[in-house]
Design an enzyme around this catalytic site. Sequence first.
Site, PDB file in Angstrom:
ATOM      1  CG  ASP A  19      -2.534  -1.277   1.101  1.00 43.36           C
ATOM      2  OD1 ASP A  19      -2.741  -1.186   0.103  1.00 43.36           O
ATOM      3  OD2 ASP A  19      -2.188  -1.726   2.786  1.00 43.36           O
ATOM      4  CG  ASP A  60      -5.592  -0.378   4.983  1.00 43.29           C
ATOM      5  OD1 ASP A  60      -5.880  -0.645   3.915  1.00 43.29           O
ATOM      6  OD2 ASP A  60      -4.715   0.327   4.772  1.00 43.29           O
TER       7      ASP A  60
END
Length: 1036
Positions: free
Chosen positions: A450, A752
């Site tokens: 990410d 996440d």
Amino acid sequence: MEKYLKENFVVDAKRPSDEALRRWRSAVSVVRNPRRRFRMVADLAKRAEAEKKRQNLQIRIALYVKRAALHFIEAANRGEHKLSDNVRQTGFGIEPDELAAIVRSQDNKALESHGGVEGLAREVSVSLNDGVVSSDISIRQNIYGPNKYAEKPARSLWMFVWDALHDLTLIILMACAVVSVGVGIATEGWPNGMYDGVGIVLCIMLVVMVTAISDYRQSLQFKVLDKEKKNVTVQVTREGRRQKVSIFDLVVGDVVHLSIGDVVPAAGILISGHSLSVDESSLSGESEPVNINEKKPFLLSGTKVQDGSGKMLVTAVGMRTEWGKLMVTLSEVGEDETPLQVKLNGVATIIGKIGLAFAVMTFLVLMARFLVAKAHNHEITKWSSRDALQLLNFFAIAVTIIVVAVPEGLPLAVTLSLAFAMKRLMKDRALVRHLSACETMGSACCICTDKTGTLTTNHMVVNKIWICEKTKSIQTNDNKDLLMSSVSEEVHGILLQSIFQNTGSEVTKGKDGKTNILGTPTETAIVEFGLLLGGDFKTHHIESEIVKVEPFNSEKKKMSVLVSLPNNGGFRAFCKGASEIILKMCDKILTADGKAVPLSENQREKITDVINGFACEALRTLCFAFKDIEKNSEADSIPDNNYTLIAVVGIKDPVRPGVKEAVKTCLAAGITVRMVTGDNINTAKAIAKECGILTDTGLAIEGPDFRTKSPQELEEIIPKLQVMARSSPLDKHKLVTQLRNVFKEVVAVTGDGTNDAPALAEADIGLAMGIAGTEVAKESADVIVMDDNFKTIVNVARWGRAVYINIQKFVQFQLTVNVVALMINFISACISGNAPLTTVQLLWVNLIMDTLGALALATEPPHDGLMKRPPIGRNVSIITKTMWRNIIGQSIYQIVVLVILQFDGKHLLKLSGSDATKILNTFIFNTFVLCQVFNEINSRDMEKITVFKGIFSSWIFLAVMFSTVVFQTVIVEFLGAFANTVPLSWELWLASILIGAASLVIAVILKCIPVESKKDDNTAKHHDGYEPLPSGPDLV
């Protein structure tokens, strides 16, 4: 050997099949101590039992719901439930079991009979607005129980001693020692006759204690890590303040806040919520999400929030929840063994069989020579107790050879190395949830990461705003008048409404009186900006009632809220999210005087240019929009079109310090880094270039484009793909699947969000973010990155490689000792009719090479050189040609030296007199041990000659070396009666040291011998033109 291992001892690192697990278990043979060898192996029988209990629980939950009416009738028949003295004295109005039964049976009528959630709150003496008072927590835990499930008590040191004593060979040797003492005293008298037997017993006790202490320390490390894995942070309201507490500190009466991705931490009843739905499949088996509302307000512990948000009142914790009862069973199952553990069980089995054969042959040769000698002397019919003692000695030597030859420590060395690595990684802010992940990370050749929070700091601030066709830069010391001087009060008010009404954050006051904002970094940055503009969180929340909320998720990339306007003025929908998506939903724009005018194509293009301009400055862009809805319209759903654009904001999130160097380290290590983000492509490209991920020849693509590509097109673009922007969780999952299945890469992926769970589960190593990550993501992950930092991910890869290399070092060292010990005893038995190394001496050698050897070599910290070589391939041979070269070379040197000493030692060393044989045997034993000490140093690096590099940073290695040498000196100089040794002169000590040290020179010569290595055709060339450094002898 390799074929045998691949057929029987190969399991997948993640979710291995029961068939593969059973296959390797059945293939293992020649095990000295099953209790110890298989202590860290999953119990398949208990796993099957746990699965049955889970199914029974699912049936039971379904029955609870059906029986709810009956429960109510039975309760009415029984009359009012009597309170126990304990409950009455503490001021509570309901029994723990009765309270737990309401949620467990999902009994609406019972809930109504208690006055609903408000009535239950009164009965457990709590305010739904202010929550629990801290001073009551211990009382609540005493009455209603702690939020912990019953665990087996920790095993004491003596239990590990008991396990170590179950070694069959040690039991046989103890029996031999007892017989030896009896026969020895009868033949040689007291105390001379008892020395041999007592020496064996003392040596066995030393082996047992060192082994037990090592295993006990490992268990303590795993217990600490296990507790950390289960320690989840929960948001609660206590004493009127929203705060974070450990899941273990949760009590009945707590008001818990739930949002997408949370795991429900206890059983409870909904107080209030918006679009709340939970996944109860872990308990009920139903895959469909369950909507939680006023009609069905029951929340079960262990279920997962799939959508929406809400508050609940905790009614049952720990063992009074169904999840708590299930976890007791699941905790006894054990964790799946890692591929390396299984592979080394196979290696140990093969070596054990060879060792057993050599032990039998040695015993037969010694027996044959003994019988031939008796026959030659015409004493075949004459037997004495001394002969019995001799035969017993032959048998003890054969059994001891099995002790040395069966490397019980090989599979356990993996556990030791992983435990050490996991403990160190915990200090470095990485929590390894599954043992195999640490091992697999050493093979990772691709990291899909990410952007937000991982490559960037996650400390966000609004840096720019475009509003009413003007762009303004924001400074933290700017006041609202300066910021909003060019817009009307009406525009200012709508902007503040859109910030404070449409947010998942909450503004609270800390104990110190400071304002705290609870929420995601993006939400926090926007709310901080709203406060800077002079807004007040509570004021805006009070003036309008929230009717419906659609929380942000990574699929929609937007958050929407529907509020009722004051004075019966209808409804207003607010929407914020990814700039391109919100802009497409708008057909009007807000002017400086607060009027909504149609949005022309020319204006739309200008706004797109503004968005791209912000993005090219590496700013995250968000759009705010609203839509007024008439009073008589339906308020069931939030519209998706015809919005009025309010503003575009640019949020600054700087790149983390050290990330660029970490990416460079990955490239040098043969690991490709790909950025997969939901952000605007221009923002993603700007950050990727700053980090060194995106190069001139690399490809950046958007998720919608990626998902339309054909399999053939994907094969062409994925090798060049470096950035994927505006990606959905499904795009991430598709990329991971392609990399693993088509390109056969070992893939690590970060995530996440709740929707990242499939990609985290699919990847070889799933890395969840500890700060930004949801509990659902963490449960699907193999490693939790506690500080959300990319540098920590690289550190996990470094330790993964260290674990693998350390195990290879230990295997090389142990196999060398095995070969030499077997051959020297067998050759000597064949030629001279006796073994040069006694039982006590062989037991000491076994301790050096097994437990102490594992401690020294399997716990070495990683060095920078590990990240300058290509990744370890998937399912490669654990024993490489380089290792065989070192093993065979060192074995030949040691065997030749020891055989020469055995048969011509007296002449070479100029020994004479009655003690000459004892001195020679002691010298051979001393030389053999010192050869192992120096060979242990050689094993620190299997390819390079710089074996002393970094030795002082490995204190465990130095401690083991020091204690080995000290204890060897004590055995030779002071324990001669027990170990069959005599003190040596300084000249003989020097000679032993020089012969041992010569193995360092032998190692240098061996490492200069080229070893043929197959080039891996699948190794990809890195996008920056870097090729992995050579391995093998080229590194010398």
